[in-house]
Every structure is written in C-alpha cells, then in structure tokens.
Design a protein around this motif. Structure first.
Motif, PDB file in Angstrom:
ATOM      1  N   GLN A   1     -21.739   6.048 -32.301  1.00 39.44           N
ATOM      2  CA  GLN A   1     -22.689   5.440 -31.374  1.00 39.44           C
ATOM      3  C   GLN A   1     -22.045   4.286 -30.636  1.00 39.44           C
ATOM      4  O   GLN A   1     -22.305   4.056 -29.451  1.00 39.44           O
ATOM      5  N   SER A   2     -21.173   3.570 -31.324  1.00 38.02           N
ATOM      6  CA  SER A   2     -20.464   2.458 -30.694  1.00 38.02           C
ATOM      7  C   SER A   2     -19.635   2.949 -29.506  1.00 38.02           C
ATOM      8  O   SER A   2     -19.578   2.292 -28.470  1.00 38.02           O
ATOM      9  N   GLU A   3     -19.004   4.095 -29.637  1.00 35.84           N
ATOM     10  CA  GLU A   3     -18.224   4.656 -28.533  1.00 35.84           C
ATOM     11  C   GLU A   3     -19.117   4.930 -27.330  1.00 35.84           C
ATOM     12  O   GLU A   3     -18.750   4.640 -26.191  1.00 35.84           O
TER      13      GLU A   3
ATOM     14  N   ARG B   1     -12.816 -19.048 -33.732  1.00 37.79           N
ATOM     15  CA  ARG B   1     -12.317 -18.563 -35.028  1.00 37.79           C
ATOM     16  C   ARG B   1     -12.293 -17.055 -35.172  1.00 37.79           C
ATOM     17  O   ARG B   1     -11.770 -16.544 -36.160  1.00 37.79           O
ATOM     18  N   LEU B   2     -12.861 -16.335 -34.221  1.00 38.39           N
ATOM     19  CA  LEU B   2     -13.062 -14.901 -34.411  1.00 38.39           C
ATOM     20  C   LEU B   2     -12.355 -14.049 -33.370  1.00 38.39           C
ATOM     21  O   LEU B   2     -12.195 -14.449 -32.225  1.00 38.39           O
ATOM     22  N   ARG B   3     -12.015 -12.850 -33.815  1.00 35.61           N
ATOM     23  CA  ARG B   3     -11.478 -11.806 -32.951  1.00 35.61           C
ATOM     24  C   ARG B   3     -12.545 -10.714 -32.890  1.00 35.61           C
ATOM     25  O   ARG B   3     -12.856 -10.103 -33.913  1.00 35.61           O
ATOM     26  N   LEU B   4     -13.113 -10.507 -31.732  1.00 30.44           N
ATOM     27  CA  LEU B   4     -14.179  -9.528 -31.527  1.00 30.44           C
ATOM     28  C   LEU B   4     -13.590  -8.381 -30.718  1.00 30.44           C
ATOM     29  O   LEU B   4     -13.197  -8.575 -29.568  1.00 30.44           O
ATOM     30  N   ASP B   5     -13.526  -7.206 -31.330  1.00 30.66           N
ATOM     31  CA  ASP B   5     -12.887  -6.066 -30.672  1.00 30.66           C
ATOM     32  C   ASP B   5     -13.761  -4.824 -30.762  1.00 30.66           C
ATOM     33  O   ASP B   5     -14.431  -4.593 -31.773  1.00 30.66           O
ATOM     34  N   ARG B   6     -13.694  -4.035 -29.698  1.00 28.66           N
ATOM     35  CA  ARG B   6     -14.372  -2.747 -29.718  1.00 28.66           C
ATOM     36  C   ARG B   6     -13.898  -1.990 -30.958  1.00 28.66           C
ATOM     37  O   ARG B   6     -12.689  -1.881 -31.200  1.00 28.66           O
ATOM     38  N   PRO B   7     -14.818  -1.460 -31.768  1.00 27.32           N
ATOM     39  CA  PRO B   7     -14.405  -0.772 -32.998  1.00 27.32           C
ATOM     40  C   PRO B   7     -13.560   0.462 -32.709  1.00 27.32           C
ATOM     41  O   PRO B   7     -13.746   1.151 -31.706  1.00 27.32           O
TER      42      PRO B   7
END
Length: 192
Positions: free
Chosen positions: A55-57, A11-17
C-alpha cells in the motif's frame, strides 16, 4: 512541490519504505506492546506487513506516503510515520508507530511535524487528521504537540472493546463538508 521520499530532521532519517525494511516494519507492527491500546490492529503474520508495504508503494505513487524511520544512517527501522490519503477520504491521515525501544524520545512528534509539512506542501487544502483512542495518552500528546486540535469524539466503531472512545484531531477548524465526512466515517452505525 518538494520531493518528500527522503527527509532528514534533526535526529531522524525518513525514507520511502523499501522491501529491505519489511522485517523491521513487521517487528514493530507485530509487537503486542506497540498495540497495547488497540490489540486487534497488531500484525499477526508477515503477509499483513507486506500489504502495508505494498500500500505504501501505491501511496507514494500518488505523491505522499508513510516513511520508514531510522535514527541513524546504518541503523534499523525504528518506526513508520507520515501522511496518506485512505481511499476517498477528504483528509490526510497522520500516522506514527515506533518500536518500544525508542519511545519517549520525541521521535513521533518529530516525524509527525515533517509529515504535516509534507502534506501541506503536496495538498495544502486537504486537512491533516489523526485518529486515536482516548486511552492512548502518548498519541494524544503527540497530536497536540504538532498543533492538531480535538474536533470529534465518540464510540469507536468496530473496536473489540465496546467501551473504547475514538478521538479525532485535525490541523484546522473543520468546515461543514469535513464535519459531515467525519460523522460518516467515525459514527457507529446500528447493526441489523
């Protein structure tokens, strides 16, 4: 090793922010309801969410980080979830936070399951850890649903609530080195 920047679950789309996710991520992290169990964690200004995105980068450049979560291709970001390594910690930190409008749908467990799979693919010898407050029953259920077990509990160092109890869940039985690291990281130290 698989490329984990873009993952699809049932059900989900998980993408690098990306920068375009900033407003949605801030809305989620600034919502007082999202931080009912830990009010001091709330993002009070956009700069704090920008720091999270920055920080995610860094995390993704090292191989794995938190995803922006959507439940439709063109929809807004409804959550942030995934695994990262904070500093020099010997474990992956499992994180999940969702917009109040989508809570109760099982999205946290679905995203957490994908995060466990990713962490085990990227560095299988590194345990996956989730730490949460004892009063956050929904977060506890999510950790247990994806197979993590309670390995440590105690006072929550640095929490504004002196009665807060921190729980630490792990995806495996901790060895002596991990137990020692848990004690160093989570045991409150006396103030002088």
């Amino acid at each position: 090793m698989r490329d984990w920047r873009h993952v699809r679950t049932d059900r989900l789309r998980l993408d690098r922010p990306v920068q375009d996710d900033l407003a949605d991520l801030h809305r989620i992290h600034a919502d007082p309801d999202s931080w009912a169990h830990f009010p001091q964690g709330r993002h009070l200004d956009l700069d704090r969410t920008r720091q999270t995105l920055s920080q995610s980068e860094v995390d993704w450049a090292r191989g794995l980080g938190y995803w922006s979560v959507r439940d439709s291709a063109a929809g807004p970001v409804v959550g942030m979830a995934g695994c990262t390594v904070a500093g020099e910690e010997p474990w992956w930190n499992l994180y999940y936070r969702f917009d109040s409008s989508v809570r109760g749908r099982g999205y946290a467990a679905e995203a957490a399951g994908a995060a466990l799979e990713a962490a085990r693919d990227v560095a299988p010898d590194r345990p996956v850890l989730a730490y949460l407050l004892e009063i956050n029953v929904a977060s506890r259920r999510t950790a247990e649903k994806v197979g993590l077990s309670l390995v440590w509990s105690g006072p929550d160092a640095g929490n504004d609530d002196p009665d807060a109890v921190r729980l630490v869940y792990l995806d495996r039985e901790p060895d002596d080195a991990i137990r020692a690291a848990l004690d160093v990281r989570f045991t409150p130290r006396p103030t002088v």
